[in-house]
Scaffold this motif. Structure first.
Motif, PDB file in Angstrom:
ATOM      1  N   GLU A   1      29.448  39.077  25.319  1.00 58.89           N
ATOM      2  CA  GLU A   1      30.215  39.836  26.298  1.00 58.89           C
ATOM      3  C   GLU A   1      31.632  39.279  26.379  1.00 58.89           C
ATOM      4  N   PRO A   2      32.663  40.129  26.148  1.00 60.31           N
ATOM      5  CA  PRO A   2      34.050  39.625  26.155  1.00 60.31           C
ATOM      6  C   PRO A   2      34.436  38.900  27.440  1.00 60.31           C
ATOM      7  N   ALA A   3      33.949  39.385  28.593  1.00 60.31           N
ATOM      8  CA  ALA A   3      34.303  38.718  29.853  1.00 60.31           C
ATOM      9  C   ALA A   3      33.782  37.283  29.879  1.00 60.31           C
ATOM     10  N   HIS A   4      32.607  37.042  29.280  1.00 65.98           N
ATOM     11  CA  HIS A   4      32.068  35.680  29.227  1.00 65.98           C
ATOM     12  C   HIS A   4      32.938  34.792  28.349  1.00 65.98           C
ATOM     13  N   VAL A   5      33.436  35.347  27.272  1.00 65.52           N
ATOM     14  CA  VAL A   5      34.294  34.567  26.377  1.00 65.52           C
ATOM     15  C   VAL A   5      35.586  34.172  27.086  1.00 65.52           C
ATOM     16  N   VAL A   6      36.190  35.111  27.821  1.00 65.77           N
ATOM     17  CA  VAL A   6      37.448  34.820  28.520  1.00 65.77           C
ATOM     18  C   VAL A   6      37.224  33.767  29.603  1.00 65.77           C
ATOM     19  N   ARG A   7      36.138  33.888  30.350  1.00 67.16           N
ATOM     20  CA  ARG A   7      35.867  32.899  31.407  1.00 67.16           C
ATOM     21  C   ARG A   7      35.576  31.519  30.823  1.00 67.16           C
ATOM     22  N   ALA A   8      34.842  31.484  29.700  1.00 68.70           N
ATOM     23  CA  ALA A   8      34.582  30.191  29.050  1.00 68.70           C
ATOM     24  C   ALA A   8      35.878  29.566  28.553  1.00 68.70           C
ATOM     25  N   ALA A   9      36.773  30.383  28.034  1.00 63.57           N
ATOM     26  CA  ALA A   9      38.068  29.871  27.572  1.00 63.57           C
ATOM     27  C   ALA A   9      38.888  29.335  28.737  1.00 63.57           C
ATOM     28  N   LEU A  10      38.798  29.996  29.887  1.00 66.59           N
ATOM     29  CA  LEU A  10      39.515  29.518  31.069  1.00 66.59           C
ATOM     30  C   LEU A  10      39.005  28.153  31.505  1.00 66.59           C
ATOM     31  N   ARG A  11      37.693  27.977  31.503  1.00 64.58           N
ATOM     32  CA  ARG A  11      37.132  26.681  31.911  1.00 64.58           C
ATOM     33  C   ARG A  11      37.578  25.574  30.965  1.00 64.58           C
ATOM     34  N   ARG A  12      37.573  25.855  29.679  1.00 65.10           N
ATOM     35  CA  ARG A  12      38.006  24.839  28.714  1.00 65.10           C
ATOM     36  C   ARG A  12      39.484  24.514  28.864  1.00 65.10           C
ATOM     37  N   ALA A  13      40.292  25.534  29.129  1.00 60.79           N
ATOM     38  CA  ALA A  13      41.745  25.343  29.148  1.00 60.79           C
ATOM     39  C   ALA A  13      42.195  24.485  30.326  1.00 60.79           C
ATOM     40  N   VAL A  14      41.566  24.642  31.471  1.00 61.53           N
ATOM     41  CA  VAL A  14      42.029  23.919  32.665  1.00 61.53           C
ATOM     42  C   VAL A  14      41.311  22.584  32.847  1.00 61.53           C
ATOM     43  N   LYS A  15      40.306  22.289  32.041  1.00 59.01           N
ATOM     44  CA  LYS A  15      39.599  21.023  32.170  1.00 59.01           C
ATOM     45  C   LYS A  15      40.506  19.869  31.756  1.00 59.01           C
ATOM     46  N   GLY A  16      40.798  19.005  32.690  1.00 56.25           N
ATOM     47  CA  GLY A  16      41.661  17.864  32.418  1.00 56.25           C
ATOM     48  C   GLY A  16      43.139  18.192  32.342  1.00 56.25           C
ATOM     49  N   TRP A  17      43.514  19.432  32.617  1.00 55.32           N
ATOM     50  CA  TRP A  17      44.929  19.820  32.532  1.00 55.32           C
ATOM     51  C   TRP A  17      45.665  19.437  33.804  1.00 55.32           C
ATOM     52  N   GLN A  18      46.914  19.014  33.659  1.00 55.63           N
ATOM     53  CA  GLN A  18      47.759  18.657  34.785  1.00 55.63           C
ATOM     54  C   GLN A  18      49.038  19.491  34.751  1.00 55.63           C
ATOM     55  N   LEU A  19      49.401  20.002  35.905  1.00 59.92           N
ATOM     56  CA  LEU A  19      50.614  20.809  35.994  1.00 59.92           C
ATOM     57  C   LEU A  19      51.841  19.952  35.735  1.00 59.92           C
ATOM     58  N   SER A  20      52.743  20.487  34.927  1.00 53.68           N
ATOM     59  CA  SER A  20      54.001  19.793  34.635  1.00 53.68           C
ATOM     60  C   SER A  20      55.097  20.299  35.555  1.00 53.68           C
ATOM     61  N   PRO A  21      55.977  19.431  36.028  1.00 52.13           N
ATOM     62  CA  PRO A  21      57.088  19.904  36.861  1.00 52.13           C
ATOM     63  C   PRO A  21      58.158  20.647  36.071  1.00 52.13           C
ATOM     64  N   VAL A  22      58.025  20.687  34.749  1.00 47.93           N
ATOM     65  CA  VAL A  22      58.989  21.403  33.909  1.00 47.93           C
ATOM     66  C   VAL A  22      58.549  22.860  33.788  1.00 47.93           C
ATOM     67  N   PHE A  23      59.395  23.776  34.142  1.00 43.44           N
ATOM     68  CA  PHE A  23      59.051  25.189  34.150  1.00 43.44           C
ATOM     69  C   PHE A  23      58.925  25.723  32.731  1.00 43.44           C
ATOM     70  N   ALA A  24      57.888  26.538  32.505  1.00 42.37           N
ATOM     71  CA  ALA A  24      57.678  27.218  31.226  1.00 42.37           C
ATOM     72  C   ALA A  24      57.759  28.716  31.470  1.00 42.37           C
ATOM     73  N   PRO A  25      58.617  29.427  30.760  1.00 41.55           N
ATOM     74  CA  PRO A  25      58.732  30.876  30.979  1.00 41.55           C
ATOM     75  C   PRO A  25      57.463  31.606  30.559  1.00 41.55           C
ATOM     76  N   VAL A  26      57.253  32.774  31.142  1.00 45.38           N
ATOM     77  CA  VAL A  26      56.073  33.576  30.835  1.00 45.38           C
ATOM     78  C   VAL A  26      56.188  34.123  29.418  1.00 45.38           C
ATOM     79  N   ALA A  27      55.098  34.037  28.658  1.00 46.32           N
ATOM     80  CA  ALA A  27      55.090  34.500  27.267  1.00 46.32           C
ATOM     81  C   ALA A  27      55.217  36.019  27.206  1.00 46.32           C
ATOM     82  N   GLU A  28      55.795  36.513  26.126  1.00 43.76           N
ATOM     83  CA  GLU A  28      56.010  37.944  25.936  1.00 43.76           C
ATOM     84  C   GLU A  28      54.844  38.612  25.216  1.00 43.76           C
TER      85      GLU A  28
END
Length: 215
Positions: A115-142
């Motif tokens: 199910e595509p929704a399961h894949v997207v949610r699993a990717a979200l969990r992996r992406a934010v695990k251990g991630w820390q917000l940087s004070p340096v701004f990153a523009p939104v991708a096109e």
């Protein structure tokens, strides 16, 4: 005619002897009374017989005096059982995020067998695990995102409050933008990369020969 009472003009030895025996002080009698008086158990001052009963009624059974400190005290400075925290965590702030897959990922998501929704949610969990917000701004991708909202992943993400404060000060001093807009450029590319990684893992697993069943 009244009888005249004779006047005594000389001392009467018999009468005087009687007075001396009755008024004579016995040596040691007063000391004996002082010594024996405390041993009788009689208090010098009359006590209120209801004082002890009244005091016992005023103090409930098992009560602790205010100046006493016990091990179960709620004061963390005196509680012997209170856990001691040795590490302090940085303050965080929660931000609601919404992430879509990319248009270029649609075909692989539809044919991966998951199910595509399961894949997207699993990717979200992996992406934010251990991630820390940087004070340096990153523009939104096109990148072009899919319009299929059923594949959207939504959640709340706790980010470092100090880093978010720097982003607000430098890029949104009036605090009019959504907080997701400030961190979107850092989060979305990580999630898209994890979607690609999961799709590749699924393809490799599907292409690998199945192990023969044991007899």
């Amino acid at each position: 005619m009244r009888k005249k009472i004779p006047t005594i003009t000389r001392p009467d030895p018999a009468y005087a002897a009687t007075l001396q025996r009755g008024d004579r002080e016995v040596p040691g009698k007063e000391d004996e009374a002082q010594v024996t008086a405390p041993t009788t158990g009689t208090p010098a001052v009359d006590a209120d017989p209801d004082a002890d009963r009244h005091e016992s009624e005023c103090v409930p059974e098992g009560a602790v005096a205010p100046h006493q400190v016990t091990a179960e005290s709620s004061d963390p400075h005196t509680n012997l059982n209170a856990p001691v925290s040795t590490a302090t965590k940085s303050p965080t702030r929660k931000i609601d995020i919404r992430v879509n897959a990319l248009e270029r990922q649609e075909a692989a998501l539809e044919t991966c067998g998951v199910e595509p929704a399961h894949v997207v949610r699993a990717a979200l969990r992996r992406a934010v695990k251990g991630w820390q917000l940087s004070p340096v701004f990153a523009p939104v991708a096109e990148e072009r995102r899919t319009r299929n909202t059923q594949w959207q992943a939504r959640t709340s993400l706790a980010v470092d409050a100090a880093s978010l404060g720097v982003l607000l000060r430098d890029h949104d001093p009036l605090d009019v933008l959504s907080k997701w807009a400030l961190i979107r450029g850092q989060v979305e590319p990580r999630i898209w990369g994890e979607i690609d990684a999961i799709l590749e893992e699924i393809a490799i697993r599907a292409a690998s020969p199945h192990e023969p069943n044991a007899p």
